[in-house]
Scaffold this active site. Structure first.
Site, mmCIF file in Angstrom:
data_model
loop_
_atom_site.group_PDB
_atom_site.id
_atom_site.type_symbol
_atom_site.label_atom_id
_atom_site.label_comp_id
_atom_site.label_asym_id
_atom_site.label_seq_id
_atom_site.Cartn_x
_atom_site.Cartn_y
_atom_site.Cartn_z
ATOM 1 N N HIS A 166 123.919 -14.897 -57.624
ATOM 2 C CA HIS A 166 124.011 -15.055 -56.271
ATOM 3 C C HIS A 166 124.494 -13.548 -55.590
ATOM 4 O O HIS A 166 123.814 -12.966 -54.536
ATOM 5 C CB HIS A 166 124.820 -15.891 -55.639
ATOM 6 C CG HIS A 166 124.509 -17.284 -55.704
ATOM 7 N ND1 HIS A 166 123.373 -17.794 -54.834
ATOM 8 C CD2 HIS A 166 124.716 -18.414 -56.155
ATOM 9 C CE1 HIS A 166 123.257 -19.218 -55.017
ATOM 10 N NE2 HIS A 166 124.158 -19.662 -55.944
ATOM 11 N N GLU A 168 119.554 -19.735 -54.049
ATOM 12 C CA GLU A 168 119.885 -20.411 -55.559
ATOM 13 C C GLU A 168 118.784 -20.137 -56.611
ATOM 14 O O GLU A 168 119.168 -20.426 -57.613
ATOM 15 C CB GLU A 168 119.636 -22.220 -55.184
ATOM 16 C CG GLU A 168 120.050 -22.759 -56.288
ATOM 17 C CD GLU A 168 121.673 -22.652 -56.255
ATOM 18 O OE1 GLU A 168 122.200 -22.327 -55.408
ATOM 19 O OE2 GLU A 168 122.108 -23.568 -57.237
ATOM 20 N N HIS A 180 125.889 -17.827 -62.826
ATOM 21 C CA HIS A 180 125.285 -18.429 -61.569
ATOM 22 C C HIS A 180 125.624 -17.589 -60.462
ATOM 23 O O HIS A 180 124.953 -17.062 -59.713
ATOM 24 C CB HIS A 180 125.666 -19.672 -61.631
ATOM 25 C CG HIS A 180 125.101 -20.353 -60.389
ATOM 26 N ND1 HIS A 180 123.933 -21.373 -60.533
ATOM 27 C CD2 HIS A 180 125.444 -20.499 -59.005
ATOM 28 C CE1 HIS A 180 123.760 -21.868 -59.508
ATOM 29 N NE2 HIS A 180 124.700 -21.368 -58.663
ATOM 30 N N GLU A 181 126.965 -17.237 -60.279
ATOM 31 C CA GLU A 181 127.435 -16.706 -59.054
ATOM 32 C C GLU A 181 127.148 -15.277 -59.083
ATOM 33 O O GLU A 181 127.059 -14.744 -58.185
ATOM 34 C CB GLU A 181 129.048 -16.915 -58.874
ATOM 35 C CG GLU A 181 129.672 -18.598 -58.871
ATOM 36 C CD GLU A 181 128.962 -19.167 -57.772
ATOM 37 O OE1 GLU A 181 128.410 -18.523 -56.780
ATOM 38 O OE2 GLU A 181 128.626 -20.238 -58.010
#
Ligand code: ZN
Length: 504
Positions: free
Chosen positions: A271, A297, A267-268
């Protein structure tokens, strides 16, 4: 001074402000990662001092003069080119700041500082009443903020627009209502299914040293550049940009839970890949800045869910995970692992929710905060309204306010209009993935071979390189050829979950 010279000065000034902000970000990153416990007091002074300097620059009268000099002429229109984008977006931020009376800014800062302390105590003691008065004050101040900024249809629009420029209640409500009415029966059917994901597999022993290796490797495989970024450990994972070639992501490890750090890292890293894909030459300026929180997101969710929770991904990656945790996973098949990482069940806590139910947590908050800001719901009735929606949409009910209305920090920090960006991210992610799949000719086959570069490059081209030259909805429409809708997300969830849970 002619307009070209004015623009040059304005750009230099804004870029310097961004550089100053990156110093602040560096201090904050350090505070979350390596700073010794006792250093907090001096760090607060450093941060407060720099934050005041940044704020002063953003409202500097000189900026207003440059902008009025650029009011008309070649840089003034709504063009998508980089210079016009710079003027348009700097003006937007400056005008938003200028519309806020100094007293309102101060009162909000005070109320939110008090709010966060009271919220923490109220949550700890499971007593909403300890936080209710301050929340009421925060809601009142946010209503004043909406009035000060201005809106056409709904006061909530003025708040939403801060995180998702151009998005409105009128556009979002039918989409989220459609998503809700399709998700509620899907999730109920899954809850009734006699098939159960073997979640115990994820709760075996996974030594942290190997988790670190495997997480780093996965982030690198999907395209996070460790020459221009780092991965460190924090209590609350995040991604921050310290400079054009310095993106920091963080995670946390739990020896008896595989998913937290692995999917958190994907997830990070998603980003981070967005940040690393921005154009460095425009660092600190709107053409080199992410377009909205929803789009940000979408980049994290796409890598975490569309890629990281897909069957082809695990076809490729499970042998590596199995080798890394040989004694833990020797009896596990890729099919049962795939089911385990796609476990879906109604639950009370948003941040622990799965890919499908997560959106209902967001829709509940979106509906409630809209009613609060619109004045249809009073703060004293909020806990009951919260519990009612959990009963209606997820079929469960919090036993106390700590696992109910008090679970998120957002409202105590004045972040109204922020929640919907999480689900917008899921909607954009599903539509972007489908479009990339069509254009690149079959992403599942590529993923099964560990080929992630085509997808990353496609996102660089369609989203990252564009900065703020278009608003998020237009950018997504151009990339996908479709209007924003909930259909792609629903198709994605149904296609994956119906076979696992044997739904008709
Ligand atoms: Zn995120």
């Amino acid at each position: 001074m002619n307009q070209t010279e004015t623009l040059t000065q304005l750009k230099a000034f804004v870029r310097q402000s961004a550089t100053l902000e990156s110093v602040l970000a560096t201090l904050e990153w350090d505070q979350q990662t390596y700073m010794p416990d006792q250093a907090g007091e001096h760090r607060s002074e450093q941060v407060a001092m720099l934050a005041a300097m940044v704020h002063q620059r953003k409202t500097d009268a000189q900026l207003g003069e440059w902008l009025s000099n650029l009011d008309e002429g070649e840089f003034a229109g709504g063009d998508e080119n980089d210079d016009a984008t710079t003027v348009r977006m700097v003006r937007r931020a400056f005008e938003r700041q200028s519309k806020m009376p100094e007293s309102l800014v101060t009162n909000l800062a005070k109320a939110c500082s008090k709010g966060q302390q009271q919220w923490a105590r109220a949550r700890h003691e499971q007593r909403f009443d300890l936080f209710a008065d301050t929340l009421e004050e925060i809601v009142r101040l946010k209503q004043q903020q909406a009035d000060a900024i201005g809106f056409e249809a709904s006061p909530y629009d003025a708040l939403l627009d801060e995180y998702e420029p151009g998005m409105t209640v009128a556009k979002l409500t039918p989409i989220l209502a459609g998503l809700r009415s399709d998700l509620v029966p899907l999730i109920a059917a899954i809850a009734d299914s006699s098939c159960h994901a073997p979640v115990e597999l994820l709760h075996r022993i996974f030594p942290v040293a190997q988790q670190e290796v495997i997480g780093r490797q996965a982030a690198s495989e999907i395209g996070f550049d460790f020459e221009r970024g780092r991965l460190d450990v924090t209590h609350h994972p995040f991604c921050t940009e310290l400079g054009p070639d310095d993106t920091r992501i963080t995670t946390r490890y739990d020896e008896s839970f595989f998913s937290g750090s692995f999917f958190g890292t994907l997830h990070e890293a998603g980003h981070g890949i967005y940040q690393q894909g921005l154009r460095s030459a425009w660092y600190g300026l709107p053409p080199g800045t992410y377009v909205s929180l929803g789009m940000h997101e979408s980049q994290s969710r796409l890598w975490e869910n569309q890629v990281g929770r897909s069957q082809p991904f695990w076809q490729y990656y499970f042998p590596k995970v199995q080798a890394a945790f040989a004694s833990t996973l020797q009896d596990v098949t890729v099919d049962s692992w795939f089911f385990a990482v796609n476990h879906v069940a109604p639950s009370l806590i948003r941040v622990e929710a799965d890919e499908a139910t997560y959106n209902l947590h967001i829709i509940i908050r979106f509906e409630l905060e809209q009613s609060l800001i619109g004045g249809q719901l009073s703060v004293k009735d909020l806990p009951e309204a919260w519990n009612q929606k959990y009963r209606d949409y997820l079929g469960i009910e919090p036993a106390n306010d700590a696992e109910g209305v008090l679970q998120d920090v957002h409202w105590s920090a004045g972040l109204f209009g922020y929640f919907p960006t999480y689900t917008l991210g899921n909607l954009y992610a599903a539509q972007l993935f489908d479009a990339a799949d069509r254009e690149l000719g079959g992403l599942p086959a590529l993923m099964a071979q560990g080929e992630f570069t085509p997808l990353r490059d496609w996102l660089h081209e369609k989203i990252h390189r564009k900065g703020q030259t278009l608003d998020a909805a237009t950018m997504a429409r151009q990339a996908t050829g479709e209007e924003l809708s909930h259909q792609a997300l629903l198709r994605h969830l149904r296609a994956k979950l119906a076979p696992l849970y044997q739904l008709d």
